[in-house]
Scaffold this active site. Structure first.
Site, short mmCIF file in Angstrom:
data_model
loop_
_atom_site.label_atom_id
_atom_site.label_comp_id
_atom_site.label_asym_id
_atom_site.label_seq_id
_atom_site.Cartn_x
_atom_site.Cartn_y
_atom_site.Cartn_z
NE ARG A 82 -3.65 2.22 2.77
CZ ARG A 82 -4.54 2.60 3.15
NH1 ARG A 82 -5.18 1.51 3.39
NH2 ARG A 82 -5.30 4.20 3.16
NE ARG A 91 -7.87 2.91 0.49
CZ ARG A 91 -7.93 3.87 1.34
NH1 ARG A 91 -8.29 3.12 2.30
NH2 ARG A 91 -8.04 5.31 1.59
CG ASP A 94 -8.52 0.54 4.11
OD1 ASP A 94 -7.63 1.03 5.68
OD2 ASP A 94 -9.76 1.12 4.72
CG ASP A 96 -10.86 0.43 7.84
OD1 ASP A 96 -9.82 1.19 7.89
OD2 ASP A 96 -11.64 1.97 7.13
C1 X6L Z 1 -18.89 12.94 1.47
C2 X6L Z 1 -17.87 13.57 2.11
C3 X6L Z 1 -19.29 11.36 0.86
C4 X6L Z 1 -16.64 11.99 1.79
C5 X6L Z 1 -18.35 10.79 1.47
C6 X6L Z 1 -16.49 8.41 1.77
C7 X6L Z 1 -15.10 9.75 2.40
C8 X6L Z 1 -15.75 7.19 2.27
C9 X6L Z 1 -14.28 8.90 2.55
C10 X6L Z 1 -16.98 10.76 2.05
C11 X6L Z 1 -16.26 9.28 2.18
C12 X6L Z 1 -14.66 7.50 2.84
C13 X6L Z 1 -13.29 2.97 0.13
C14 X6L Z 1 -14.39 3.80 -0.47
C15 X6L Z 1 -12.33 5.29 0.42
C16 X6L Z 1 -13.98 1.42 0.23
C17 X6L Z 1 -15.04 2.11 -1.80
C18 X6L Z 1 -13.91 6.11 2.97
C19 X6L Z 1 -12.05 6.36 2.94
N1 X6L Z 1 -12.50 3.46 1.14
N2 X6L Z 1 -15.06 3.03 -0.51
N3 X6L Z 1 -13.15 4.77 -0.17
N4 X6L Z 1 -14.81 0.64 -0.48
N5 X6L Z 1 -16.32 1.23 -1.55
O1 X6L Z 1 -13.08 0.80 1.26
O2 X6L Z 1 -14.53 5.19 3.03
S1 X6L Z 1 -12.14 6.12 1.40
MG MG Z 2 -11.52 2.17 5.54
MG MG Z 3 -8.13 2.34 6.94
#
Ligand code: X6L
Ligand code: MG
Ligand code: MG
Length: 464
Positions: A82, A91, A94, A96
């Site tokens: 990563r 990534r 991940d 968590d």
């Molecule tokens: C507005 C602003 C709406 C931010 C949503 C949601 C930001 C989730 C970060 C958000 C917002 C995250 C994954 C991902 C990421 C994952 C999927 C995060 C951290 N990790 N999308 N995006 N799966 N489908 O594991 O979860 S970045």
């Molecule tokens: Mg995450």
């Molecule tokens: Mg994480």
């Protein structure tokens, strides 16, 4: 051991392999993966112009404290390659910490429960397979109903393989009765049997052409292109076949090994597990005299299943496709499970053999002996089916008929001592059915017990 739920995600490289790498690495670090959700294909959130994710959730047991578990997860993420460049960006892996026991706590680098899990459908959907409630007692279903996230989250498969289960390439190592019947049956149901291997080259070619598969040259060759490797050799060869199959057979992190032994635990395939393979066993509760009867009787049989967490959902799906009835079993109960089948099947067989021998000894022809014993055995089975074992019981024990019991034992002691010993042992076991029926008084039950425990020539009445 503490219980925790971990969220896995990957959207770079071989995404399924990355999730499997996480599972394998956790297990290597003595974190027990108890249950795994399906694998979901999910729309990226946060930074949306990136590839779709695979997400899953694991239930784990661990001795590690939350911060030590966090450190382990980050070390595994790093080992998966990563890179931390774009915030919320792509990534390879991940991991968590979502929940840790009922802990609600916040430190500089770690907040439990995960502070934003309720806003993420890619967390809640897989979590809802494994848990009912959050630490604050709200239900996961409620959290899902109230989740503002409307992005797409769909089941894509299991940790064994993505996509249609019928397209997963299968290999069979060992083409005896069960192996060839399974390969043939799965092939007829539209599954993809890629290769078969048997140490007997002629047998290998014959079965390969019968099931439309490649005749492999070695165990490793068979395993090479397969995602799921069935090890259907004799029990005594499973360990060595598995060692050879996983020695040079490509990337074990993407393979699942399945054996079909009734008595061996998954430890017999440890060579594959150490290299990252998932393990399962499925065993038909059935008896097969030959390949033809095996092919006929496999569908509709009860299948016991054991499996590492990642392989369980797949094994369940496979048995359901075979029109079998899956019954989950703990790996450590395998030997006991098998002993029940031996008692119900093989010991019944041996007892009927002994009865026929007694008939022959008193002048019955071979055929007359079998003809005498079989209808009796059949009626007994159908009575057990109708009434249960206790209610179906008849004979001297069920009646509390001491004098007949004594006469039986005396006659057997004189002519067939092995049968006398079996008669005594099985009857002592059967006393619990007599007690369950409740038709014989306690004193008679005790007298029968004394008679049965007496052994050859023992005097019960008037003993000093
Ligand atoms: C507005 C602003 C709406 C931010 C949503 C949601 C930001 C989730 C970060 C958000 C917002 C995250 C994954 C991902 C990421 C994952 C999927 C995060 C951290 N990790 N999308 N995006 N799966 N489908 O594991 O979860 S970045
Ligand atoms: Mg995450
Ligand atoms: Mg994480």
């Amino acid at each position: 051991l503490r219980q925790a739920f971990l969220g896995l995600g990957s959207n770079v490289g071989d995404r399924l392999r990355n999730l499997r790498f996480a599972v394998h690495s956790l297990e290597e670090a003595s974190v027990v993966v108890e249950t795994a959700s399906h694998v979901y294909l999910t729309e990226p959130l946060g930074y949306t112009s990136q590839d779709p994710f695979l997400n899953a959730v694991l239930e784990v047991s661990t001795e590690l404290a939350p911060l030590d578990l966090l450190e382990l997860c980050q070390r595994i993420e790093d080992r998966a390659g990563r890179e931390r460049t774009v915030r919320w960006g792509p990534r390879t892996l991940d991991i968590d910490i979502l929940l840790y026991e009922d802990t609600e706590a916040s430190a500089k680098y770690l907040t439990i429960p995960h502070p934003r899990m309720l806003e993420r459908r890619f967390v809640l959907e897989p979590l809802s397979e494994l848990a009912d409630e959050l630490p604050d007692r709200t239900t996961i279903d409620r959290a899902l109903a109230e989740c503002p996230d409307t992005s797409s989250v769909e089941v894509a498969g299991t940790l064994v393989a993505l996509g249609d289960i019928r397209e997963v390439p299968l290999a069979f190592i060992g083409t005896g009765k069960v192996g060839s019947a399974m390969a043939g049956d799965l092939r007829e149901r539209g599954f993809t049997v890629d290769a078969v291997y048997d140490a007997d080259g002629d047998r290998c070619t014959e079965v390969a052409s019968a099931v439309g598969a490649r005749a492999a040259k070695s165990e490793a060759d068979a395993a090479g292109a397969a995602t799921v490797v069935f090890v259907t050799t004799q029990d005594s060869h499973i360990r060595s076949a598995c060692e050879r199959a996983s020695g040079t057979g490509g990337d074990m992190l993407l393979k699942t090994f399945v054996h079909m032994s009734g008595s061996l635990s998954l430890e017999s395939m440890d060579a594959a597990r150490r290299k990252g393979a998932l393990l399962a066993s499925i065993h038909p509760v059935q008896t097969f005299a030959d390949s033809v009867s095996a092919a006929r009787d496999l569908p509709g049989s009860t299948f016991s299943m054991t499996g590492s967490a990642g392989a369980r959902a797949f094994a369940m799906g496979l048995v359901e496709e075979l029109a079998g009835r899956p019954v989950p079993l703990a790996d450590e109960d395998k030997a006991l499970y098998h002993s029940a089948a031996v008692i119900a099947g093989n010991l019944t067989n041996m007892l009927i053999g002994a009865a026929a021998e007694i008939y022959r000894g008193i002048g019955f022809e071979e055929r007359q002996a079998v003809e005498a014993a079989l209808p009796l055995a059949r009626t007994t089975l159908s009575n057990i089916e109708k009434l249960g074992a206790a209610e179906a019981l008849t004979g001297p024990l069920a009646r509390g008929d001491l004098s007949t019991l004594e006469a039986n034992l005396e006659a057997l002691d004189a002519t067939f001592p092995e049968a006398a010993a079996a008669y005594r042992a099985v009857s002592l076991l059967g006393l619990r059915l007599v007690i369950e029926r409740g038709a014989v008084d306690d004193a008679t039950i005790l007298a029968m017990k004394a008679l049965l425990e007496g052994g050859a020539g023992a005097e019960v009445e008037g003993a000093p």
